[in-house]
Design an enzyme around this catalytic site. Structure first.
Site, PDB file in Angstrom:
ATOM      1  N   LYS A 112       0.851  -1.187   0.000  1.00  0.00           N
ATOM      2  CA  LYS A 112       0.000   0.000   0.000  1.00  0.00           C
ATOM      3  C   LYS A 112       0.891   1.243   0.000  1.00  0.00           C
ATOM      4  O   LYS A 112       1.972   1.236   0.587  1.00  0.00           O
ATOM      5  CB  LYS A 112      -0.897  -0.040   1.235  1.00  0.00           C
ATOM      6  CG  LYS A 112      -1.988   1.002   1.286  1.00  0.00           C
ATOM      7  CD  LYS A 112      -2.822   0.777   2.548  1.00  0.00           C
ATOM      8  CE  LYS A 112      -3.991   1.725   2.653  1.00  0.00           C
ATOM      9  NZ  LYS A 112      -4.807   1.439   3.861  1.00  0.00           N
ATOM     10  N   SER A 187      -9.381   1.085   2.592  1.00  0.00           N
ATOM     11  CA  SER A 187      -8.518   1.982   1.851  1.00  0.00           C
ATOM     12  C   SER A 187      -7.389   1.259   1.114  1.00  0.00           C
ATOM     13  O   SER A 187      -6.677   1.883   0.323  1.00  0.00           O
ATOM     14  CB  SER A 187      -7.920   3.035   2.792  1.00  0.00           C
ATOM     15  OG  SER A 187      -7.162   2.436   3.821  1.00  0.00           O
ATOM     16  N   SER A 211      -9.759  -1.352   6.521  1.00  0.00           N
ATOM     17  CA  SER A 211      -9.072  -1.050   5.263  1.00  0.00           C
ATOM     18  C   SER A 211      -8.340  -2.219   4.625  1.00  0.00           C
ATOM     19  O   SER A 211      -7.999  -2.158   3.446  1.00  0.00           O
ATOM     20  CB  SER A 211      -8.088   0.106   5.472  1.00  0.00           C
ATOM     21  OG  SER A 211      -8.778   1.287   5.779  1.00  0.00           O
TER      22      SER A 211
END
EC number: 3.5.1.4
Length: 521
Positions: A112, A187, A211
């Site tokens: 990420k 996310s 997330s």
């Protein structure tokens, strides 16, 4: 004169796109066994037998990553050249020493965007953080490389991170692999799409409200949110840095449970607490893992959190799975939802305790427009005083204690304590962009700092889930919104995830129990 935010965006995207246009031999067919390898163990066998090289593995995944990005816009920072160089070093190591470097030797890994990787930005979707490359790798990346992993790329996330979808003015919108009109979740949504399309074998995301688990649910993946302190967050960029009462945590995402387990075990056995003083020196507890790998489980079941009712496919998959669990000899216990709403309320108050100042400062640095969900977040309230914050923290601790007391008091019909919980991951499957509003089924366990694993338990099926929703009377605005989203014609075939949840620092228990659960899928 300061540059406009649109010029910065154009330059960042141009740099990324130039790296993506470079040819890495995609016109040469790769060994089909590489992409067919379902998990790290299968890939390791190929590497140990020298049926494939680390370089060939990386080349095959670069091709898949480029395809995934073209389809979903999932990548932010590209390090394909560095990945190939590292892979060749691993091949040379194996040639010289006759063995693999570590348990993740040659494994293609994606990160990420938050994770600091030397020489690359960690923007969090903020324009103002562009062109500020990290001076060094974060602890997790250092350890991944020591274990033999090869970092391919960093992936997209929403502006300011704190949302269950993936969109920002810097990198743009990431779409679902099955439908460009649908969100992949967030996310860690870039990770979700890249992994779903075989562009990486192991991904690392973060989770402060779901997330990791939300995109895993929406993309048919396994996603593991540990308690804070099991995996290092050192030098991982984050919004609201310094807010430690509801901590964001690092966790793995993958297509298989075996990959999640191996990666978690390898990371814990690497003793990252020697590099990160925030981690307790807690080794891998093999005895706990083995115990829950085998023992009949007592499972608390919660198909409805008391606030938002799940869609029919979620309820059907949940109830069908409960029948399988009972048939396999596990005991099921209805779970008390009376504390859930308080947990969510307290958590939301922590999100806005600074009145949005942290986010506003990052936004001011770039000058780009606020995404609607970010504007809503910063406009929710004014900053509270230090004393008010202390009182909020006291409420959090009291509610955590009450939840723990409730867990201890809950027994099966045979008098046994509850081992783990079974809970939906979300009240719906993947949905259209910018319509996600309620991640309460995941946020609950961030507030409690529990260990939670989302796993693919089934799919929405038009033939079984075409029920009339008009008969249901919503309980509140969030419930009504959720029911307005239900469209089985469009949701047909989308993944349904469920969660296995243990208490704080019960990662080995959750993973052990998950291996039992997997046998019933």
């Amino acid at each position: 004169m300061p540059r406009s935010w649109t010029d910065i965006v154009a330059e960042k995207r141009a740099i990324r796109d130039e790296k993506l246009t470079k040819c890495y031999g995609e016109n040469v067919p790769s060994d089909p066994r590489i992409i067919a390898a379902k998990d790290i163990q299968a890939l390791t066998k190929l590497l140990e037998a020298r049926n494939v090289t680390a370089e060939a593995v990386v080349l095959a995944h670069i091709a898949k990553a480029k395809e995934a990005h073209q389809r979903t816009n999932c990548l932010t920072e590209i390090c394909f050249d560095e990945a190939l160089e590292h892979a060749r070093e691993l091949d040379a190591f194996q040639q010289e020493h006759g063995r693999l470097k570590g348990p993740l030797h040659g494994v293609p890994v994606s990160l990420k965007d938050q994770f600091n990787l030397k020489g690359l930005d960690s923007t969090l979707g903020y324009v103002g953080r562009a062109f500020h490359p990290a001076a060094s790798d974060c602890v997790l990346v250092k350890v991944l490389k020591q274990l033999g992993a090869v970092i391919l790329a960093k992936t997209n996330l929403p502006q300011c991170i704190l949302w269950g979808e993936t969109d920002n003015p810097l990198w743009g919108l990431t779409t679902h692999p099955m439908n460009p009109e649908y969100t992949p979740g967030g996310s860690s949504g870039g990770e979700g799409t890249l992994l779903a399309l075989n562009g990486s074998m192991l991904g690392w995301g973060t989770d402060i409200g779901g997330s990791i688990r939300v995109p895993s649910h929406m993309n048919g993946l396994w996603g593991f949110k540990p308690s804070s302190g099991r995996f290092s967050y050192e030098a991982v960029a984050v919004s609201q840095d310094g807010q430690q009462q509801i901590p964001s945590v690092v966790g793995p995402m993958a297509r298989t449970l075996s990959t999640i387990t191996l990666a978690s075990k390898a990371m814990i056995e690497a003793e990252c607490w020697r590099l990160d003083p925030q981690l307790p020196p807690m080794p891998w507890r093999k005895d706990v893992f083995q115990e829950y790998l085998q023992k009949p489980l007592v499972i608390g079941i919660m198909v409805d959190d008391g606030t938002v009712k799940v869609h029919p496919p979620i309820e059907r998959v949940f109830k069908e799975f409960c029948k399988k669990l009972e048939a396999a000899g596990h005991e099921l216990v209805p779970w008390d939802t009376s504390l859930n709403a308080d947990c969510i309320k307290i958590m939301d108050e922590h999100y806005i305790a600074d009145g949005g100042e942290d986010i506003r400062r990052d936004m001011a640095a770039g000058g780009e427009p606020y995404m609607p969900h970010v504007q809503n977040l910063v406009d929710r309230g004014s900053a509270i005083s230090v004393y008010e914050y202390w009182q909020l923290n006291k409420r959090k601790k009291a509610t955590q204690a009450a939840y723990n007391t409730m867990w201890n008091a809950t027994k099966s019909s045979s008098g046994k304590p509850v081992d783990v919980l079974l809970v939906p991951t979300m009240p719906h499957t993947a949905i259209p962009h910018r319509t996600l509003r309620y991640p309460g089924y995941t946020k609950l366990f961030n507030m409690l700092d529990y260990s939670a694993l989302s796993f693919p338990a089934g799919t929405a099926l038009k033939a079984l889930d075409s029920v009339c929703t008009g008969e249901y009377e919503p309980r509140n605005a969030a419930d009504a919104w959720n029911w307005s989203l239900y469209d089985i014609e469009k949701m047909d075939g989308y993944s349904v995830g469920l969660q296995i949840v243990g208490r704080r620092m019960e990662e080995e228990k959750v993973l052990g129990a998950a291996h039992q659960v997997q046998q019933l899928l």
